[in-house]
Scaffold this motif. Structure first.
Motif, PDB file in Angstrom:
ATOM      1  N   PHE A 379      35.470  35.957  10.531  1.00 52.95           N
ATOM      2  CA  PHE A 379      36.112  36.769  11.566  1.00 52.95           C
ATOM      3  C   PHE A 379      37.633  36.642  11.436  1.00 52.95           C
ATOM      4  O   PHE A 379      38.158  35.545  11.246  1.00 52.95           O
ATOM      5  N   TYR A 381      41.238  38.575  13.304  1.00 53.23           N
ATOM      6  CA  TYR A 381      41.793  39.575  14.222  1.00 53.23           C
ATOM      7  C   TYR A 381      43.311  39.508  14.169  1.00 53.23           C
ATOM      8  O   TYR A 381      43.907  38.457  14.399  1.00 53.23           O
ATOM      9  N   ASP A 387      42.711  47.448  14.605  1.00 59.28           N
ATOM     10  CA  ASP A 387      41.697  48.227  13.900  1.00 59.28           C
ATOM     11  C   ASP A 387      41.304  47.617  12.562  1.00 59.28           C
ATOM     12  O   ASP A 387      40.299  48.017  11.959  1.00 59.28           O
ATOM     13  N   ILE A 389      40.242  44.661  12.156  1.00 60.72           N
ATOM     14  CA  ILE A 389      39.422  43.492  12.463  1.00 60.72           C
ATOM     15  C   ILE A 389      38.345  43.276  11.403  1.00 60.72           C
ATOM     16  O   ILE A 389      37.762  44.224  10.876  1.00 60.72           O
ATOM     17  N   VAL A 390      38.113  42.005  11.069  1.00 59.55           N
ATOM     18  CA  VAL A 390      37.063  41.623  10.114  1.00 59.55           C
ATOM     19  C   VAL A 390      35.972  40.891  10.886  1.00 59.55           C
ATOM     20  O   VAL A 390      36.251  39.943  11.620  1.00 59.55           O
ATOM     21  N   PHE A 391      34.742  41.345  10.760  1.00 64.32           N
ATOM     22  CA  PHE A 391      33.600  40.661  11.373  1.00 64.32           C
ATOM     23  C   PHE A 391      32.404  40.806  10.440  1.00 64.32           C
ATOM     24  O   PHE A 391      31.756  41.839  10.393  1.00 64.32           O
ATOM     25  N   ASP A 392      32.155  39.771   9.655  1.00 65.51           N
ATOM     26  CA  ASP A 392      31.045  39.777   8.707  1.00 65.51           C
ATOM     27  C   ASP A 392      30.121  38.608   9.033  1.00 65.51           C
ATOM     28  O   ASP A 392      30.557  37.452   9.082  1.00 65.51           O
ATOM     29  N   ASN A 470      27.364  46.391  13.252  1.00 66.06           N
ATOM     30  CA  ASN A 470      28.598  45.658  13.002  1.00 66.06           C
ATOM     31  C   ASN A 470      29.821  46.358  13.575  1.00 66.06           C
ATOM     32  O   ASN A 470      30.694  45.727  14.170  1.00 66.06           O
ATOM     33  N   GLU A 471      29.902  47.667  13.386  1.00 66.86           N
ATOM     34  CA  GLU A 471      31.078  48.400  13.854  1.00 66.86           C
ATOM     35  C   GLU A 471      31.176  48.347  15.371  1.00 66.86           C
ATOM     36  O   GLU A 471      32.267  48.210  15.932  1.00 66.86           O
ATOM     37  N   LYS A 474      32.488  45.013  16.336  1.00 68.36           N
ATOM     38  CA  LYS A 474      33.928  44.928  16.100  1.00 68.36           C
ATOM     39  C   LYS A 474      34.708  45.565  17.241  1.00 68.36           C
ATOM     40  O   LYS A 474      35.658  44.980  17.768  1.00 68.36           O
ATOM     41  N   GLN A 475      34.308  46.785  17.614  1.00 67.07           N
ATOM     42  CA  GLN A 475      35.010  47.483  18.685  1.00 67.07           C
ATOM     43  C   GLN A 475      34.846  46.762  20.009  1.00 67.07           C
ATOM     44  O   GLN A 475      35.770  46.732  20.841  1.00 67.07           O
TER      45      GLN A 475
END
Length: 663
Positions: A379, A381, A387, A389-392, A470-471, A474-475
């Protein structure tokens, strides 16, 4: 001209320095009590002008070479109860450090005293120490954060104030928060030859315990290894939190170890570990039961730089048998960036299940599984570029197979079963999810209009994702960070299904964590097909007061079977899923859908056309209005004489997205 002999010059210089030092020492001993009294007078004036408090000292004097004795010390706000009172204080100061401009305590004896923090209808006796008087704070030029040096300086000063030899007796901390009373009486604390031993009596209106702290403490070499535990039987109960916040908490013991505190170059490092045994916590927002962690340990390696704070990736956390390798970093080098990485190395699935905290995952108790798995989370931010942002999140499994389910038997989704919704903690009437229920509607008997309307409103990618989007996550994270609260969720149909069938609607951390884990197991082990999951979902969700499932909904609103529903009627039913019991507020007194509801319905139909799930000619004659003819009409406040003739094929909806947060 005679040359000066270097040896003689050196001797003369040494004599001069020695004479000056002698004069300084003589002057210090001749006037030290005067200096001490002036320092006390300065403190008295500061407490008066900046904190509106009276600071008094009965007697203060130097004893011996570096000792100081102070008696009858008190601090009392001018409009409040006494904050501090100590009968006797004896200490010694390291003179060599003092000459270098640092205050370092060598020994400390303190007897018979107390600190009391009082808050009642008259106010707080410590209020003036929370905020200085205006105009007393000096303004200095900002030099940037420099987390490393500032943290080091602060810890260095604090450690210098901890003596190498210490004896404290009969010192109390009393808290009285509007009748909620806590008294911590330090009966004795001894630090001799780097060995610390402490005894404390703890009392509240409902609690009486004796606590002990023992272990190794070396403030000069910046090392410690201390254990905190209950002298009697049972766990230590944390006082005050229960009465103040409804939070019950306790533990058998805590161990804190500091191995290294070091400033090297422009980086400051703190290394050590902390562990806690038999930790318990109970709060309505966490779980219905006590949550218990039998054993946990945190090996920490903190790193402070000029413009970052970091928990190094060599750190490790262990929760029972679950091992986690964390990495956390906060940086302001260029942008303000938050980073989090977590790795669970390859471990046995059964050990993971057995290590889940008792009381937090009650629906997993008794579950049995084979195989191994590993997990990784990444993660990042950027506050200035949200916009990006990484969340894997990824989980790898090997030979994973569930042999036996716990309380949540996910396999029942493939069979007929009885479903009972829970409304405000009360179980509702039983609903048979299967052919024995005349209102049950199989997947093939549910019109495509309704299926696609629900998917478009609730979860467009349901047939393609594995339980989570996932998207959307993230939002959701970005929104929650920006608003500094949980303002937006990322619920999928899979999550709603698991919540309805296997869990409750209670808003607790336990329920949410169980929901996430159950959804992952359901979706990633092909326990039920997507079609079957969607079929069950449409047959159990609430569609009005005491109306469950699409079969009942079609009759309740339109007096027809689901297959006879029009496009507008289908879109209307999809629109009320978030707040089914409030459907009547979408209608005006003529029984027509209000303008905003019609606008929303037409928007959903447009999305359905764009997605290709309906054709443009399917919307012909579909104006967004509907005619409620079933029992639901009784809930509408209609002026019968004003009701116009409406085609029964017209339908409506509501602002579905507006109510996403109410799930």
């Amino acid at each position: 001209m005679r040359k000066i002999n270097p040896k003689k010059a050196a001797v003369i210089t040494l004599k001069i320095v020695a004479a000056l030092l002698a004069l300084l020492i003589i002057g210090f001993f001749a006037f030290r009590n005067t200096f001490l009294n002036k320092a006390i007078d300065k403190t008295i004036a500061k407490m008066d002008t900046e904190y509106n408090s009276m600071f008094t000292v009965g007697n203060a004097s130097f004893k011996g070479l570096s000792g100081i004795e102070v008696s009858n010390v008190s601090l009392t706000p001018k409009q409040g109860d006494t904050l501090l009172k100590i009968e006797t204080v004896k200490t010694s100061i390291n003179l060599s450090r003092l000459l270098a401009g640092e205050i370092q305590l060598g020994t400390l004896e303190m007897k018979n005293g107390y600190i009391q923090l009082i808050q009642n209808e008259k106010g707080k006796n410590f209020e003036s120490f929370l905020h200085r008087k205006k105009g007393t704070v000096s303004k200095t030029k900002s030099e940037g954060p420099d987390y490393a040096r500032k943290t080091y300086k602060l810890l260095h000063k604090l450690l210098n104030l901890i003596p190498t030899d210490m004896q404290l007796e009969n010192l109390a901390l009393t808290v009285n928060d509007n009748g909620r009373r806590v008294n911590l009486n330090l009966k004795q604390l001894r630090l001799v030859n780097e060995q610390l031993e402490s005894f404390m009596a703890v009392e509240t209106d409902s609690l009486s315990q004796n606590w002990e702290v023992k272990g190794f403490a070396d403030p000069r070499n910046r090392q410690a290894d201390l254990k905190f535990y209950n002298s009697g039987k049972g766990r230590i109960i944390v006082p005050y939190l229960d009465e103040r916040f409804g939070l019950k908490s306790g533990f058998d013991s805590i161990r804190v170890n500091v191995e290294n505190i070091d400033l090297s170059g422009d980086e400051f490092r703190v290394d050590g570990f902390a562990s806690i045994e038999n930790f318990m916590v109970n709060h309505p927002k966490i779980a219905k039961k006590d949550v218990v962690i039998n054993s946990s340990r945190f090996d920490y390696h903190f790193l402070f730089g000029p413009d970052f704070i970091e928990l190094d990736s060599t750190s490790a956390m262990q929760l029972n048998k679950i091992k986690i390798q964390p990495f956390v970093r906060y940086s302001i080098e260029k942008d303000t960036i938050y980073q989090l990485k977590a790795t669970i190395p390859d471990m046995k699935a059964q050990e993971f299940i057995n290590s889940l905290p008792n009381g937090l995952f009650t629906h997993f108790e008794g579950m049995e599984a084979d195989g191994n798995f590993s997990y990784q989370l990444d993660f990042m931010y950027n506050k200035n570029k949200p916009d990006d942002i990484v969340f894997d999140s990824s989980l790898k499994k090997e030979g994973f197979k569930i042999k036996k389910y716990g309380e949540a038997d996910l396999g029942k989704l493939n069979t007929s079963f009885v479903y009972r919704a829970i409304d405000n903690g009360v179980k509702q009437r039983p609903i048979v999810v299967g052919p024995d229920n005349p209102n049950y509607t199989p997947y093939d008997h549910i019109p495509d209009f309704l299926k696609n309307a629900v998917l478009t409103s609730e979860d467009p990618s349901f047939f393609h994702h594995r339980g989570f989007i996932n998207e959307a996550f993230k939002q959701s994270i970005v929104k929650n960070i920006q608003t500094k609260k949980f303002a937006r969720g990322a619920s999928t149909i899979s999550m709603q299904l698991v919540k309805n069938v296997f869990l409750t609607r209670e808003k607790t951390l336990s329920r949410k964590l169980e929901e996430i884990l159950l959804v992952y197991i359901l979706e990633n082990n092909r326990i039920a097909s997507k079609e079957r999951m969607f079929e069950v979902y449409l047959n159990i969700i609430e569609w009005g007061p005491n109306v469950y499932g699409v079969g009942e909904a079609a009759q309740y609103y339109f007096q027809k079977p689901p297959l006879a529903l029009s496009l507008d009627e289908s879109v209307y039913l999809a629109s009320i899923i978030p707040r089914p019991k409030k459907f009547m507020w979408r209608f005006n007194d003529r029984g027509e859908l209000r303008g905003f509801a019609v606008t929303h319905d037409n928007y959903i139909k447009k999305l359905m056309v764009n997605r290709g799930v309906i054709q443009a000619n399917d919307t012909t004659g579909q104006t967004g209005q509907i005619n409620v003819t079933g029992p639901a009409r009784e809930w509408l406040k209609i002026r019968e004489e004003a009701v116009p003739e409406i085609d029964t094929t017209e339908t409506g909806g509501f602002l579905n997205k507006l109510f996403k947060g109410f799930k």
